[in-house]
Design a protein around this motif. Structure first.
Motif, PDB file in Angstrom:
ATOM      1  N   ARG A  88      84.141 103.525  28.963  1.00 57.46           N
ATOM      2  CA  ARG A  88      85.074 104.582  28.569  1.00 57.46           C
ATOM      3  C   ARG A  88      86.444 104.224  29.142  1.00 57.46           C
ATOM      4  O   ARG A  88      86.604 104.064  30.356  1.00 57.46           O
ATOM      5  CB  ARG A  88      84.649 105.938  29.109  1.00 57.46           C
ATOM      6  CG  ARG A  88      85.708 107.027  28.839  1.00 57.46           C
ATOM      7  CD  ARG A  88      85.504 108.230  29.727  1.00 57.46           C
ATOM      8  NE  ARG A  88      84.594 109.173  29.123  1.00 57.46           N
ATOM      9  CZ  ARG A  88      84.051 110.192  29.787  1.00 57.46           C
ATOM     10  NH1 ARG A  88      84.299 110.348  31.081  1.00 57.46           N
ATOM     11  NH2 ARG A  88      83.230 111.031  29.179  1.00 57.46           N
ATOM     12  N   SER A 104      91.116 109.228  25.528  1.00 55.92           N
ATOM     13  CA  SER A 104      89.999 108.372  25.914  1.00 55.92           C
ATOM     14  C   SER A 104      89.386 107.736  24.680  1.00 55.92           C
ATOM     15  O   SER A 104      89.654 108.132  23.548  1.00 55.92           O
ATOM     16  CB  SER A 104      88.937 109.175  26.681  1.00 55.92           C
ATOM     17  OG  SER A 104      88.470 110.276  25.909  1.00 55.92           O
ATOM     18  N   LEU A 106      85.965 104.677  23.426  1.00 56.41           N
ATOM     19  CA  LEU A 106      84.828 103.820  23.761  1.00 56.41           C
ATOM     20  C   LEU A 106      85.149 102.368  23.423  1.00 56.41           C
ATOM     21  O   LEU A 106      85.597 102.064  22.315  1.00 56.41           O
ATOM     22  CB  LEU A 106      83.594 104.270  22.978  1.00 56.41           C
ATOM     23  CG  LEU A 106      82.303 103.484  23.211  1.00 56.41           C
ATOM     24  CD1 LEU A 106      81.759 103.725  24.615  1.00 56.41           C
ATOM     25  CD2 LEU A 106      81.247 103.873  22.160  1.00 56.41           C
ATOM     26  N   SER A 135      83.100 108.162  23.343  1.00 55.89           N
ATOM     27  CA  SER A 135      83.017 107.746  24.745  1.00 55.89           C
ATOM     28  C   SER A 135      82.170 108.672  25.601  1.00 55.89           C
ATOM     29  O   SER A 135      81.884 108.365  26.754  1.00 55.89           O
ATOM     30  CB  SER A 135      84.431 107.643  25.354  1.00 55.89           C
ATOM     31  OG  SER A 135      84.935 108.915  25.697  1.00 55.89           O
ATOM     32  N   SER A 144      78.645 106.879  18.314  1.00 50.93           N
ATOM     33  CA  SER A 144      78.805 105.603  19.023  1.00 50.93           C
ATOM     34  C   SER A 144      78.015 104.452  18.401  1.00 50.93           C
ATOM     35  O   SER A 144      78.287 103.288  18.698  1.00 50.93           O
ATOM     36  CB  SER A 144      78.377 105.760  20.486  1.00 50.93           C
ATOM     37  OG  SER A 144      77.029 106.193  20.578  1.00 50.93           O
ATOM     38  N   ASP A 161      88.600 108.237  20.800  1.00 45.04           N
ATOM     39  CA  ASP A 161      88.095 109.609  20.679  1.00 45.04           C
ATOM     40  C   ASP A 161      89.072 110.500  19.925  1.00 45.04           C
ATOM     41  O   ASP A 161      88.700 111.593  19.508  1.00 45.04           O
ATOM     42  CB  ASP A 161      87.888 110.222  22.075  1.00 45.04           C
ATOM     43  CG  ASP A 161      86.771 109.550  22.855  1.00 45.04           C
ATOM     44  OD1 ASP A 161      85.861 108.970  22.236  1.00 45.04           O
ATOM     45  OD2 ASP A 161      86.816 109.614  24.103  1.00 45.04           O
TER      46      ASP A 161
END
Length: 421
Positions: A88, A104, A106, A135, A144, A161
């Motif tokens: 993250r 944020s 991933l 994330s 994801s 995100d």
């Protein structure tokens, strides 16, 4: 856009989907990297993309581990070649008004020996609960799994995100293309800054894809990359999935006339009005557009802290029970701020990509009207670009062809992107 299937079977499908996609906040905290000036406050816009922190959130050490996780999530595992490490990232970006903030996303890296990695950017479908963002997935889930798929095939997979989801502050500005673009571009920059900590580097090439809400976001990011929005990255290919590329002339009419799934139409219409009112001041009081008792509760449902189940339970099953006559009229005949915002949202296909483009869509999609893809294809053709539409048939995931298109297209796109080497 990520919702539910038809009303009768919809509740069971929604509960099943929520079990797959609604997960607790991250519990792994290993190998945390924090930059020198890593306070929670953002810096100036000139610092866009600066890495604030990076936290390793999961490791699937072998390709067998990845394959098992993707299979459990309902995704195709046949292209898995490597184990993966997932992180993250928190990074500096700007909000819809251009003010400094953080977001944020991933980052998933293959456990391969390749030093310089090609990058896939995947922009996800609609989420209103912040822990449904990529994330925040403790294990591989719907949001994801695409990033895990691309990374396990050998790419560096980057999945922002967006603003206000994951651990980003504030409220999520749903379907706001400009902030989706800045958040996606700055996530790429943050990933490039972090990857050397793992002993690798990101190359110049970026392959761009995204699902539903993320499809128009992908097109806008691709346009920005081609226009030289970052000196390092260059666009290599574009493959959006099941987008609402023409909200005013394709998606809104289908939502309002009952052509699409009724409950999904309620959720998307409510989200649009609430999120865009925060950005564009569409109404002075919720009671102008929402009927009682929902006018008193609907805005709070979209504050990022309410789960999909709560959203489902707190909204009616039909638009006639949700909207006032003025609300219907506003959406049927957009004017003023709403019309201006729709022009921005609906402009993502009006350019001339100089790279391969494929548009992916399911037949009889119950949430994204098929006319969206037709209009995007026509807009690209008007700019001299022939972008083939890949018909995915009627794939099913949790009772939804719309969600199924993400699964089916991910399996197809990873093969296409790999062939472009």
């Amino acid at each position: 856009m990520k919702s539910v299937h038809s009303t009768g079977s919809s509740r069971a499908a929604f509960r099943r989907l929520s079990a797959v996609t609604t997960l607790a906040s991250l519990v792994l905290a290993v190998n945390t990297v924090t930059t020198g000036a890593a306070s929670a406050s953002a810096a100036a816009p000139s610092d866009r993309g600066q890495l604030v922190s990076a936290q390793q959130v999961s490791t699937l050490a072998t390709k067998q581990d990845v394959a098992a996780a993707l299979d459990a999530a309902g995704f195709d595992a046949s292209t898995v070649r490597f184990g993966v490490d997932a992180y993250r990232l928190v990074y500096r970006t700007v909000d819809p008004q251009g003010r400094p903030t953080t977001a944020s996303g991933l980052l998933v890296l293959p456990r391969s020996r390749e030093h310089e990695l090609r990058t896939v950017s995947f922009t996800h479908g609609t989420a209103s609960y912040r822990s449904d963002a990529p994330s925040s997935m403790v294990k591989v889930g719907f949001a994801s799994a695409p990033a895990m798929t691309y990374a396990s095939a050998g790419f560096a997979a980057v999945a922002p995100d967006y603003l206000g989801l994951g651990v980003g502050p504030g409220l999520h500005p749903w379907m706001d293309v400009p902030s989706e673009t800045t958040a996606s571009m700055d996530m790429l920059r943050a990933a490039r800054a972090f990857v050397p900590h793992t002993g690798r580097a990101l190359g110049h090439d970026v392959l761009v894809t995204g699902f539903s809400q993320g499809a128009s976001a992908a097109m806008a990011l691709a346009r920005t990359l081609q226009a030289g929005g970052d000196r390092w990255f260059r666009l290599e290919a574009v493959a959006p999935i099941s987008g609402a590329y023409d909200f005013q002339n394709a998606e809104l009419p289908a939502l309002l006339d009952g052509s699409l799934d009724a409950k999904s139409s309620v959720l998307y219409t409510a989200y649009l009005l609430v999120a865009w009112n925060r950005l564009h001041q569409l109404y002075d009081s919720p009671g102008e557009v929402f009927q009682a008792p929902y006018a008193d509760t609907i805005e709070a449902l979209f504050d990022g802290s309410h789960t999909g189940q709560q959203l489902f339970a707190g909204t009616p099953n039909t638009l006639s029970a949700l909207l006032t006559p003025h609300g219907f009229d506003m959406l049927s005949h957009p004017t003023g701020q709403l019309a201006a915002a729709l022009r921005v949202a609906d402009d993502t296909c009006a350019w001339s990509p100089r790279v391969p483009v494929r548009l992916y869509a399911a037949s009889a999609d119950e949430q994204a009207a098929s006319a969206n893809t037709d209009h995007c294809e026509a807009a690209l053709q008007a700019h001299g670009v022939n972008a083939p539409v890949v018909n995915l048939g009627t794939p099913d995931f949790a009772g939804s062809r719309h969600l199924g298109s993400n699964v089916a297209a991910t399996a197809a796109i990873v093969r296409w992107f790999s062939s472009l080497r």
